[in-house]
Structure formats: structure tokens, C-alpha cells
Write a protein that holds these residues in place. Structure first.
Motif, PDB file in Angstrom:
ATOM      1  N   MET A  39       0.853  -1.202   0.000  1.00 15.04           N
ATOM      2  CA  MET A  39       0.000   0.000   0.000  1.00 15.04           C
ATOM      3  C   MET A  39       0.883   1.244   0.000  1.00 15.04           C
ATOM      4  SD  MET A  39      -2.991   1.000   2.737  1.00 15.04           S
ATOM      5  CE  MET A  39      -3.919   2.506   2.532  1.00 15.04           C
ATOM      6  N   PRO A  40       0.654   2.180  -0.917  1.00 15.53           N
ATOM      7  CA  PRO A  40       1.510   3.362  -0.984  1.00 15.53           C
ATOM      8  C   PRO A  40       1.375   4.215   0.264  1.00 15.53           C
ATOM      9  CG  PRO A  40      -0.438   3.630  -2.381  1.00 15.53           C
ATOM     10  CD  PRO A  40      -0.420   2.203  -1.929  1.00 15.53           C
ATOM     11  N   GLU A  41       2.469   4.922   0.617  1.00 16.91           N
ATOM     12  CA  GLU A  41       2.463   5.796   1.773  1.00 16.91           C
ATOM     13  C   GLU A  41       1.525   6.976   1.531  1.00 16.91           C
ATOM     14  OE1 GLU A  41       5.799   7.811   4.722  1.00 16.91           O
ATOM     15  OE2 GLU A  41       6.344   7.203   2.689  1.00 16.91           O
ATOM     16  N   ARG A  42       0.775   7.348   2.560  1.00 21.63           N
ATOM     17  CA  ARG A  42      -0.184   8.430   2.406  1.00 21.63           C
ATOM     18  C   ARG A  42       0.528   9.761   2.237  1.00 21.63           C
ATOM     19  NH1 ARG A  42      -4.651   8.483   6.966  1.00 21.63           N
ATOM     20  NH2 ARG A  42      -5.590   9.980   5.528  1.00 21.63           N
ATOM     21  N   ARG A  43      -0.059  10.624   1.436  1.00 23.62           N
ATOM     22  CA  ARG A  43       0.456  11.977   1.283  1.00 23.62           C
ATOM     23  C   ARG A  43       0.216  12.736   2.579  1.00 23.62           C
ATOM     24  NH1 ARG A  43      -3.677  13.283  -3.376  1.00 23.62           N
ATOM     25  NH2 ARG A  43      -4.916  12.267  -1.767  1.00 23.62           N
ATOM     26  N   THR A  44       1.161  13.541   2.969  1.00 27.66           N
ATOM     27  CA  THR A  44       1.022  14.295   4.222  1.00 27.66           C
ATOM     28  C   THR A  44       1.006  15.790   3.945  1.00 27.66           C
ATOM     29  OG1 THR A  44       3.418  14.257   4.557  1.00 27.66           O
ATOM     30  CG2 THR A  44       2.138  12.502   5.603  1.00 27.66           C
ATOM     31  N   VAL A  45       0.256  16.508   4.781  1.00 25.47           N
ATOM     32  CA  VAL A  45       0.127  17.952   4.624  1.00 25.47           C
ATOM     33  C   VAL A  45       0.053  18.595   5.999  1.00 25.47           C
ATOM     34  CG1 VAL A  45      -2.393  17.791   4.424  1.00 25.47           C
ATOM     35  CG2 VAL A  45      -1.211  19.814   3.534  1.00 25.47           C
ATOM     36  N   ALA A  46       0.694  19.748   6.145  1.00 27.09           N
ATOM     37  CA  ALA A  46       0.611  20.538   7.376  1.00 27.09           C
ATOM     38  C   ALA A  46       0.031  21.900   7.040  1.00 27.09           C
ATOM     39  CB  ALA A  46       1.990  20.699   8.009  1.00 27.09           C
ATOM     40  N   LEU A  47      -0.851  22.377   7.899  1.00 24.92           N
ATOM     41  CA  LEU A  47      -1.446  23.701   7.723  1.00 24.92           C
ATOM     42  C   LEU A  47      -0.886  24.643   8.771  1.00 24.92           C
ATOM     43  CD1 LEU A  47      -4.747  22.058   7.005  1.00 24.92           C
ATOM     44  CD2 LEU A  47      -4.165  24.086   5.695  1.00 24.92           C
ATOM     45  N   VAL A  48      -0.263  25.722   8.308  1.00 27.72           N
ATOM     46  CA  VAL A  48       0.302  26.744   9.183  1.00 27.72           C
ATOM     47  C   VAL A  48      -0.598  27.971   9.079  1.00 27.72           C
ATOM     48  CG1 VAL A  48       2.308  28.180   9.686  1.00 27.72           C
ATOM     49  CG2 VAL A  48       2.624  25.857   8.754  1.00 27.72           C
ATOM     50  N   THR A  49      -1.235  28.356  10.182  1.00 28.78           N
ATOM     51  CA  THR A  49      -2.248  29.407  10.132  1.00 28.78           C
ATOM     52  C   THR A  49      -1.763  30.685  10.794  1.00 28.78           C
ATOM     53  OG1 THR A  49      -3.957  27.696  10.250  1.00 28.78           O
ATOM     54  CG2 THR A  49      -4.646  29.971  10.647  1.00 28.78           C
ATOM     55  N   LEU A  50      -1.855  31.791  10.066  1.00 31.94           N
ATOM     56  CA  LEU A  50      -1.535  33.106  10.611  1.00 31.94           C
ATOM     57  C   LEU A  50      -2.791  33.968  10.596  1.00 31.94           C
ATOM     58  CD1 LEU A  50       1.115  32.124   8.711  1.00 31.94           C
ATOM     59  CD2 LEU A  50       2.051  34.109   9.858  1.00 31.94           C
ATOM     60  N   ALA A  70       5.358  21.244   9.858  1.00 30.02           N
ATOM     61  CA  ALA A  70       5.641  21.350   8.426  1.00 30.02           C
ATOM     62  C   ALA A  70       6.783  20.433   8.012  1.00 30.02           C
ATOM     63  CB  ALA A  70       5.963  22.801   8.067  1.00 30.02           C
ATOM     64  N   GLU A  71       7.755  20.222   8.896  1.00 31.65           N
ATOM     65  CA  GLU A  71       8.906  19.385   8.541  1.00 31.65           C
ATOM     66  C   GLU A  71       8.517  17.925   8.340  1.00 31.65           C
ATOM     67  OE1 GLU A  71      11.466  18.454  12.239  1.00 31.65           O
ATOM     68  OE2 GLU A  71      10.507  20.386  12.665  1.00 31.65           O
ATOM     69  N   ASP A  72       7.333  17.528   8.820  1.00 33.97           N
ATOM     70  CA  ASP A  72       6.872  16.150   8.653  1.00 33.97           C
ATOM     71  C   ASP A  72       5.916  16.003   7.478  1.00 33.97           C
ATOM     72  OD1 ASP A  72       8.284  15.385  10.968  1.00 33.97           O
ATOM     73  OD2 ASP A  72       6.609  15.994  12.250  1.00 33.97           O
ATOM     74  N   ALA A  73       5.720  17.084   6.708  1.00 34.34           N
ATOM     75  CA  ALA A  73       4.714  17.078   5.649  1.00 34.34           C
ATOM     76  C   ALA A  73       5.343  17.103   4.267  1.00 34.34           C
ATOM     77  CB  ALA A  73       3.800  18.294   5.803  1.00 34.34           C
ATOM     78  N   ASP A  74       4.686  16.430   3.326  1.00 36.05           N
ATOM     79  CA  ASP A  74       5.090  16.541   1.922  1.00 36.05           C
ATOM     80  C   ASP A  74       4.830  17.966   1.424  1.00 36.05           C
ATOM     81  OD1 ASP A  74       5.772  13.772   1.611  1.00 36.05           O
ATOM     82  OD2 ASP A  74       3.635  13.312   1.523  1.00 36.05           O
ATOM     83  N   VAL A  75       3.700  18.514   1.864  1.00 38.27           N
ATOM     84  CA  VAL A  75       3.319  19.867   1.457  1.00 38.27           C
ATOM     85  C   VAL A  75       3.013  20.696   2.699  1.00 38.27           C
ATOM     86  CG1 VAL A  75       1.791  21.301   0.059  1.00 38.27           C
ATOM     87  CG2 VAL A  75       2.293  18.961  -0.657  1.00 38.27           C
ATOM     88  N   ALA A  76       3.623  21.868   2.810  1.00 38.09           N
ATOM     89  CA  ALA A  76       3.295  22.823   3.866  1.00 38.09           C
ATOM     90  C   ALA A  76       2.401  23.900   3.272  1.00 38.09           C
ATOM     91  CB  ALA A  76       4.560  23.443   4.453  1.00 38.09           C
ATOM     92  N   VAL A  77       1.190  24.033   3.798  1.00 32.73           N
ATOM     93  CA  VAL A  77       0.239  25.036   3.331  1.00 32.73           C
ATOM     94  C   VAL A  77       0.195  26.159   4.359  1.00 32.73           C
ATOM     95  CG1 VAL A  77      -2.160  25.497   2.716  1.00 32.73           C
ATOM     96  CG2 VAL A  77      -1.122  23.292   2.116  1.00 32.73           C
ATOM     97  N   VAL A  78       0.593  27.366   3.946  1.00 31.31           N
ATOM     98  CA  VAL A  78       0.624  28.518   4.848  1.00 31.31           C
ATOM     99  C   VAL A  78      -0.590  29.393   4.567  1.00 31.31           C
ATOM    100  CG1 VAL A  78       1.926  30.521   5.635  1.00 31.31           C
ATOM    101  CG2 VAL A  78       3.144  28.440   4.932  1.00 31.31           C
ATOM    102  N   ASN A  79      -1.490  29.467   5.549  1.00 30.67           N
ATOM    103  CA  ASN A  79      -2.693  30.290   5.434  1.00 30.67           C
ATOM    104  C   ASN A  79      -2.321  31.702   5.887  1.00 30.67           C
ATOM    105  OD1 ASN A  79      -5.248  31.344   5.325  1.00 30.67           O
ATOM    106  ND2 ASN A  79      -6.214  29.727   6.520  1.00 30.67           N
ATOM    107  N   THR A  80      -2.130  32.590   4.938  1.00 27.67           N
ATOM    108  CA  THR A  80      -1.538  33.903   5.181  1.00 27.67           C
ATOM    109  C   THR A  80      -2.559  34.946   5.613  1.00 27.67           C
ATOM    110  OG1 THR A  80      -1.834  34.541   2.871  1.00 27.67           O
ATOM    111  CG2 THR A  80       0.253  33.462   3.460  1.00 27.67           C
ATOM    112  N   CYS A  81      -2.041  36.024   6.195  1.00 31.13           N
ATOM    113  CA  CYS A  81      -2.846  37.188   6.567  1.00 31.13           C
ATOM    114  C   CYS A  81      -2.414  38.363   5.706  1.00 31.13           C
ATOM    115  CB  CYS A  81      -2.649  37.512   8.046  1.00 31.13           C
ATOM    116  SG  CYS A  81      -3.569  38.963   8.613  1.00 31.13           S
ATOM    117  N   GLY A  82      -3.372  39.148   5.234  1.00 30.10           N
ATOM    118  CA  GLY A  82      -3.035  40.293   4.383  1.00 30.10           C
ATOM    119  C   GLY A  82      -3.576  41.597   4.911  1.00 30.10           C
ATOM    120  N   PHE A  83      -3.712  41.694   6.241  1.00 30.11           N
ATOM    121  CA  PHE A  83      -4.410  42.843   6.832  1.00 30.11           C
ATOM    122  C   PHE A  83      -3.535  44.084   6.895  1.00 30.11           C
ATOM    123  CE2 PHE A  83      -6.159  44.774  10.940  1.00 30.11           C
ATOM    124  CZ  PHE A  83      -7.035  45.578  10.243  1.00 30.11           C
ATOM    125  N   VAL A  84      -2.414  44.025   7.616  1.00 30.00           N
ATOM    126  CA  VAL A  84      -1.518  45.169   7.750  1.00 30.00           C
ATOM    127  C   VAL A  84      -0.097  44.716   7.452  1.00 30.00           C
ATOM    128  CG1 VAL A  84      -2.961  46.413   9.409  1.00 30.00           C
ATOM    129  CG2 VAL A  84      -1.291  44.752  10.234  1.00 30.00           C
TER     130      VAL A  84
END
Length: 491
Positions: A1-12, A39-53
Motif C-alpha cells: 500500500m503506498p504511503e499516504r500523502r502528508t500535509v501541514a497547515l500553518v495558520t496566521l 511542516a517538517e513532517d509534511a510533503d506539502v506545507a500550506v501557509v494560510n496567510t494574513c493580508g491585513f496590515v
């Protein structure tokens, strides 16, 4: 069975972004991705950014660069930007920050799994061209609900989902996956804003105001309570407008008691209220409904009339103080917080003195102070009479010092009060911390309990305030706990 894809969400950024991240997490998990915390344990690091100031945008860029540094040193293969900054700048951000392997806008959220897989496979997904999202919905609020299905609205995912599409304990499961075990969770009440404050760019990339259906808000709250959540915080760009596009501007007044009746829930908190839109009925519900926190997150921004008019806002010192008097006449222990901008174009010494007069009389529990800076695309950026940067910095430092002193004094006023504290952390070395009704998560201080006996995360405890540490309170629990936490959790 193939290894599952991993993702980390970094929220600001704000609590609204936290809700959006949990919706993205729900979509990704439903499509087979494994969610990891770091994030270091993820195939993809998704950064949820802030655009306020500017400061928030800098933090977002730093987070993207930090995640990019992991590539080649661990599992991380790709870094992707989402969120407000990505939506606001799109291609411009992608060109300025080639370290990001993808810049995805809100329209990409429903296909987030496919987008990440394409990027992970080495493909390129073209960054979107930013557009004014206020133009995506009809001008008339009454016509917006019929058009909502065709517009991407993060945090408005459906609640009644096919079995297996979201982590569900029943048919009420939302398109959401919790990313932490906190006893507090935010629930999105609406999105967008119809106000046109001259300093704010948020409506241009978050769009016009649109409410969620009360049934969706209720069902999501029930699901969260089933997951162990004890307090929900209702978030949007402007909660006082809730229901205006559903034909009832007083809809929040009827929804709050229903939310408070949800089994397992201990507290309901409302954030982001506009002073100019406060109405007697809403004040009554917020100050008299059991389990609804008498908490007022009022966006004053300033109190000098000329500055407020230039901001395209309404009110003045005396009207704001009258509003606070009305609130406290109904709930003397009510919590009030607000944010203020100093150094706005044309702000005079007299205007600054008027703001200080308001702060000295307002008895606010928490105050955020920001120095004005131009935000591209806003009306204020075109104004004349800009203050020198050193003048803005000086006023910011001065008002910040005053605010710090005043909120400490307000905390001291609470010595002797009895407060209801929701326990949020229990640590042998650091002690037991929680929050009272007048304290929102992360922004308004906390309560240190003098005894941790019988206490665990998620328990609501009555306590007497016996001291302060700046804005924070020290309180003594008023019970002798005998119920074990494991027993309480199983009830």
C-alpha cells in the motif's frame, strides 16, 4: 500500500483564518491526505496567510520562507500560500516570492486536493489574478443568498454532507476537521463586509457581506460540542450585520439563545461588533442570556469626530461612552475590548487628546493600538496631510503606554469579583490557566488559578479574583473538586 500523502497547515492572522484552515483540513482528509502538525513532517506545507496590515504580511512572508527552508532537509517537498495575502496579491506574490511553489486563491479551495497534488507532482498551477470580490455578489443584500452558491466563500462549507466526507459523529458534521484539542473553537457567522472604512482593504478581497444560514451555524456548533468544544466564538468581519441579507437584521438576537442551548456547550462569545450598528435588543441578549458571554468586541478605531469622519465611520467620545454606560447598566461585569488607529492622516494634537479622553473614561479590558500606514487600494492612501513616520511612531508609543496602564487598572477593578473560568491549560510547572467571560482567546489576557486540584482542560470553574498581573487575573477556585476529569469527560 503506498504511503499516504502528508500535509501541514500553518495558520496566521485572525480566528476567521483558523476556521478556513479547518475547512481545508476537512477537504484534504476526506480526499486521503494525512494531516500532520509540523511542516517538517509534511510533503506539502500550506501557509494560510494574513493580508491585513504590513506587520501581518511580513509574518506571512517569514512563515513561507521558514517552510521553504525545510525543503531538501527533510520530508517537505512543496510550500503553498493560501489565505488573504494570497488572494489579495495572487500573481504579484508569486513573482515576488518564488520560494512558494504555489499561490492559491479562495476559488481554489474546493479543489485544494487536486491543486496540491499537481504542485507535489512538479506541475504548475497558475496563480490567480486578484479581483475586487465585492463585485461577485449583487449590490442588494436581499439578492445575495441566491448567488452565494456560485461564489467561493471560505468557511461556508455545507454542513449536511454525504457519509465519510468529513470527520463525522452524525449527519450534522461540517466540512471541517479540528486541528487542535482546544476546548474553544470559532464558528464563522458570515463573510465579507459592506462598510467602506477608508483605511481598510478587507472588503476588496473578502467580498460583500453574506450571512450563513442559522441552521448551518447551529449544526456546526452541535458538531463541535460533540467533539468536546465548550466555548464557541462567532466570527465574521461584522457580526452586527448578521441576517440583513436573510431578511432579518435581528437574526442574531434569536440565534444566540439557540446556540446557548446546545448540549455540552458552556459559553457562546460574539466578536467583531460595530458600535454604529449596536441596537438595544442585541445588547439585551448579550447581557442577559445564560451561557452567552457579556462580551463586547467593539470596533471604535478612534473617538475624535473629525478623524472618524475621515475614516468614514460614525460616532464620537460622548456617544461611545454612553454606549458603554448602557452596556454596564445591564451587566456591570461586562467585558469590552477595542482597537484604535493613531496617526491617521490629518489627526491633530486635539484629536489625539480627544482619544485619550475616551480611553481614560472607557474602562476597557483590552486595547489594541496600531500606527497608521497606507494600505494600497484604500481611500486613505490617497489622502493629503499625512503625518511623518516619526510622529506616528511617537503617538503609537504614547497611546500604547497609556492603554497598557489603563487595562491594568481595569484588571485591578475586578479584584473581588466572582468569575466563570474555562480551563485551557493544566501544567505542573506552569500552573492552571483559563479565561473568564470578559477574555477572548489570545487577545484579552487570561486567568491564573491558584489551585489546580480537580481541574482539567475544558472544565468551567467558578473563582474569586484575588490579584492581577498586568491585564491578567489571579483567581482562587470556589469549589472543592471531587469529580475526576476522566469522569467528567465521559458524562
Amino acid at each position: 500500500m503506498p504511503e499516504r500523502r502528508t500535509v501541514a497547515l500553518v495558520t496566521l492572522g485572525c480566528a476567521r483564518n483558523e476556521v478556513d484552515s479547518e475547512e481545508l483540513a476537512g477537504r484534504l482528509e476526506a480526499d486521503g491526505w494525512q494531516l500532520v502538525e509540523d511542516a517538517e513532517d509534511a510533503d506539502v506545507a500550506v501557509v494560510n496567510t494574513c493580508g491585513f496590515v504590513e506587520a501581518a504580511k511580513k509574518d506571512s512572508v517569514d512563515a513561507l520562507l521558514e517552510a521553504n527552508d525545510l525543503k531538501g532537509h527533510g520530508r517537505t517537498q512543496a510550500v503553498v500560500a493560501v489565505g488573504c495575502m494570497a488572494e489579495r496579491y495572487g500573481k504579484e506574490l508569486a513573482e515576488a516570492l518564488p520560494e512558494a511553489d504555489g499561490v492559491l486563491g479562495f476559488d481554489d479551495y474546493t479543489d485544494i486536493s487536486d491543486r496540491l497534488q499537481t504542485i507535489l507532482n512538479g506541475g504548475i498551477h497558475a496563480s490567480h489574478t486578484p479581483r475586487d470580490r465585492r463585485k461577485l455578489l449583487p449590490i442588494s443584500p436581499a439578492e445575495r443568498q441566491d448567488s452565494a452558491a456560485s461564489v467561493a466563500l471560505p468557511g461556508h462549507g455545507p454542513v449536511d454532507l454525504p457519509e465519510g466526507l468529513a470527520p463525522a459523529s452524525g449527519p450534522r458534521a461540517p466540512l471541517r476537521r479540528r486541528l487542535d484539542g482546544s476546548p474553544v473553537a470559532s464558528v464563522k457567522l458570515a463573510s465579507g463586509c459592506d462598510r467602506r472604512c477608508s483605511f481598510c482593504a478587507i472588503p476588496s478581497f473578502r467580498g460583500s457581506f453574506i450571512s450563513r444560514r442559522p441552521s448551518d451555524v447551529l449544526n456546526e456548533t452541535r458538531w463541535l460540542a460533540e467533539q468536546g468544544v465548550k466555548e464557541i466564538m462567532l466570527v465574521s468581519e461584522n457580526n452586527t450585520s448578521y441576517g440583513k441579507d436573510l431578511g432579518d437584521i435581528r437574526l442574531l438576537e434569536s440565534l444566540l439563545p439557540e446556540l446557548a442551548d446546545v448540549d455540552g456547550l458552556e459559553r457562546v462569545r460574539v466578536s467583531y461588533l460595530q458600535p454604529a450598528e449596536m441596537r438595544p435588543g442585541l445588547i439585551d441578549v448579550l447581557t442577559s442570556t445564560p451561557k452567552v458571554a457579556p462580551y463586547f468586541d467593539l470596533s471604535f478605531q478612534h473617538s475624535a469626530p473629525d478623524v472618524l469622519r475621515a475614516m468614514r465611520r460614525f460616532g464620537d467620545t460622548d456617544r461611545f461612552l454612553e454606549l458603554l454606560d448602557t452596556i454596564r447598566s445591564k451587566a456591570p461585569q461586562a467585558g469590552v475590548r477595542s482597537n484604535f488607529i493613531v496617526g491617521f492622516p490629518g489627526e491633530s494634537e486635539a484629536d489625539l487628546a480627544e482619544l485619550e479622553r475616551f480611553l481614560n473614561h472607557a474602562r476597557l479590558d483590552a486595547v489594541g493600538v496600531f500606527g497608521y500606514s497606507d494600505e494600497e487600494g484604500t481611500e486613505a492612501a490617497t489622502y493629503d496631510r499625512k503625518l511623518d513616520e516619526d510622529v506616528v511612531a511617537e503617538r503609537l508609543a504614547h497611546v500604547s503606554r497609556l492603554a497598557e496602564e489603563l487595562v491594568s487598572q481595569r484588571a485591578e477593578e475586578r479584584v473581588g469579583e466572582t468569575v466563570q473560568v474555562l480551563v485551557e491549560s493544566v501544567d505542573e510547572a506552569e500552573g492552571v490557566y483559563g479565561r473568564a467571560a470578559h477574555q477572548a482567546p489570545e487577545t484579552d489576557g487570561q486567568v491564573l488559578l491558584t489551585s489546580g486540584e480537580g481541574l482539567c482542560v475544558g472544565r468551567m470553574v467558578e473563582a474569586k479574583v484575588v490579584g492581577t498581573e498586568g491585564v491578567d487575573l489571579v483567581a482562587e477556585p470556589l469549589f472543592q473538586g471531587s469529580l475526576a476529569c476522566s469522569e467528567e469527560a465521559g458524562r
